[in-house]
Scaffold this motif. Structure first.
Motif, PDB file in Angstrom:
ATOM      1  N   LYS A 102      -9.541   4.904   4.133  1.00 50.79           N
ATOM      2  CA  LYS A 102     -10.689   5.508   3.446  1.00 50.79           C
ATOM      3  C   LYS A 102     -11.791   5.830   4.448  1.00 50.79           C
ATOM      4  O   LYS A 102     -12.427   6.886   4.359  1.00 50.79           O
TER       5      LYS A 102
ATOM      6  N   ARG B 192      -0.639  -2.263  -4.674  1.00 44.43           N
ATOM      7  CA  ARG B 192       0.135  -2.728  -5.836  1.00 44.43           C
ATOM      8  C   ARG B 192       0.729  -4.089  -5.530  1.00 44.43           C
ATOM      9  O   ARG B 192       0.940  -4.454  -4.378  1.00 44.43           O
TER      10      ARG B 192
ATOM     11  N   GLY C 269      -1.546   5.506  -1.057  1.00 45.22           N
ATOM     12  CA  GLY C 269      -2.992   5.304  -1.091  1.00 45.22           C
ATOM     13  C   GLY C 269      -3.470   4.315  -2.129  1.00 45.22           C
ATOM     14  O   GLY C 269      -4.671   4.235  -2.402  1.00 45.22           O
ATOM     15  N   ARG C 270      -2.542   3.543  -2.718  1.00 44.20           N
ATOM     16  CA  ARG C 270      -2.926   2.556  -3.736  1.00 44.20           C
ATOM     17  C   ARG C 270      -2.299   1.212  -3.427  1.00 44.20           C
ATOM     18  O   ARG C 270      -1.151   1.129  -2.992  1.00 44.20           O
TER      19      ARG C 270
ATOM     20  N   GLU D 117     -15.326   1.873  -2.460  1.00 49.02           N
ATOM     21  CA  GLU D 117     -14.015   1.227  -2.474  1.00 49.02           C
ATOM     22  C   GLU D 117     -14.052  -0.217  -2.958  1.00 49.02           C
ATOM     23  O   GLU D 117     -13.107  -0.689  -3.577  1.00 49.02           O
TER      24      GLU D 117
ATOM     25  N   LEU E 283      -5.908  -0.056   3.684  1.00 51.48           N
ATOM     26  CA  LEU E 283      -6.451   0.866   2.688  1.00 51.48           C
ATOM     27  C   LEU E 283      -7.900   1.225   3.039  1.00 51.48           C
ATOM     28  O   LEU E 283      -8.273   2.403   3.026  1.00 51.48           O
TER      29      LEU E 283
ATOM     30  N   ASP F 175      -2.010  -6.449 -10.453  1.00 53.85           N
ATOM     31  CA  ASP F 175      -3.042  -6.904  -9.533  1.00 53.85           C
ATOM     32  C   ASP F 175      -2.568  -8.168  -8.838  1.00 53.85           C
ATOM     33  O   ASP F 175      -1.909  -9.015  -9.447  1.00 53.85           O
TER      34      ASP F 175
ATOM     35  N   GLU G 107      -4.783  -4.549   2.249  1.00 50.97           N
ATOM     36  CA  GLU G 107      -6.191  -4.351   1.879  1.00 50.97           C
ATOM     37  C   GLU G 107      -6.978  -3.711   3.007  1.00 50.97           C
ATOM     38  O   GLU G 107      -7.747  -2.766   2.798  1.00 50.97           O
TER      39      GLU G 107
ATOM     40  N   GLY H 114       3.395  -3.046 -10.036  1.00 55.25           N
ATOM     41  CA  GLY H 114       2.109  -2.377 -10.073  1.00 55.25           C
ATOM     42  C   GLY H 114       0.956  -3.197 -10.585  1.00 55.25           C
ATOM     43  O   GLY H 114      -0.086  -2.644 -10.923  1.00 55.25           O
TER      44      GLY H 114
ATOM     45  N   LEU I 103       0.885  -1.153   0.000  1.00 55.97           N
ATOM     46  CA  LEU I 103       0.000   0.000   0.000  1.00 55.97           C
ATOM     47  C   LEU I 103       0.927   1.207   0.000  1.00 55.97           C
ATOM     48  O   LEU I 103       1.597   1.493   0.993  1.00 55.97           O
TER      49      LEU I 103
END
Length: 146
Positions: A133, A43, A40-41, A100, A129, A63, A126, A61, A37
């Protein structure tokens, strides 16, 4: 718990090692995969080098494949998302979950129920993140490991 970007917003990393066939010569090679993480993303990064032919690969980067997700959960354990004070905030929580997770209202209600009874879990990255949020929407949330 929302701290405006301090210790709670550090990058989160977990890695695993696994075997795969070399794309060049077919020999068995060891791969290192990292779910992160960052910024904020989520990968998924993988790198490997064949000890037989020297073929090197770095994929960044992407999935997270489901089999590697299961391996991460097995090796590191699941993290649980906790809502520390859910009273009167169900609508906001479901709004974040829908945005999300890309789920519909019945799906968001089901996830909310799992959150409130402590059974919603996933990889550390996961859950962190989602916690971030939720905190951005003024919900006191945390990703924890038992």
């Amino acid at each position: 718990m929302a701290d405006g970007g301090g210790a709670m917003d550090r990058d989160v990393f977990e890695s695993i090692r696994y075997l795969a066939a070399c794309q060049d010569c077919g020999a068995e090679l060891e791969c290192t995969g990292v779910q992160a993480l960052v910024g904020g993303r989520l990968r998924w990064d993988v790198e490997s080098t064949c000890s037989v032919c020297g073929f090197a690969l770095a994929v960044c980067g992407g999935d997270l494949p489901s089999d590697r997700r299961e391996q991460l959960l097995t090796e590191h354990g699941a993290a649980t998302l906790q809502i520390l004070d859910p009273s009167g905030k169900s609508v906001t929580i479901m709004r974040v979950l829908r945005a999300e997770l890309g789920i519909d209202l019945p799906g968001a209600k089901a996830v909310l129920h799992r959150l409130l009874n402590g059974s919603y879990s996933g990889t550390r990255a996961e859950m962190e993140l989602l916690a971030r949020k939720l905190r951005a929407s003024s919900i006191d949330a945390a990703a924890v490991r038992p």
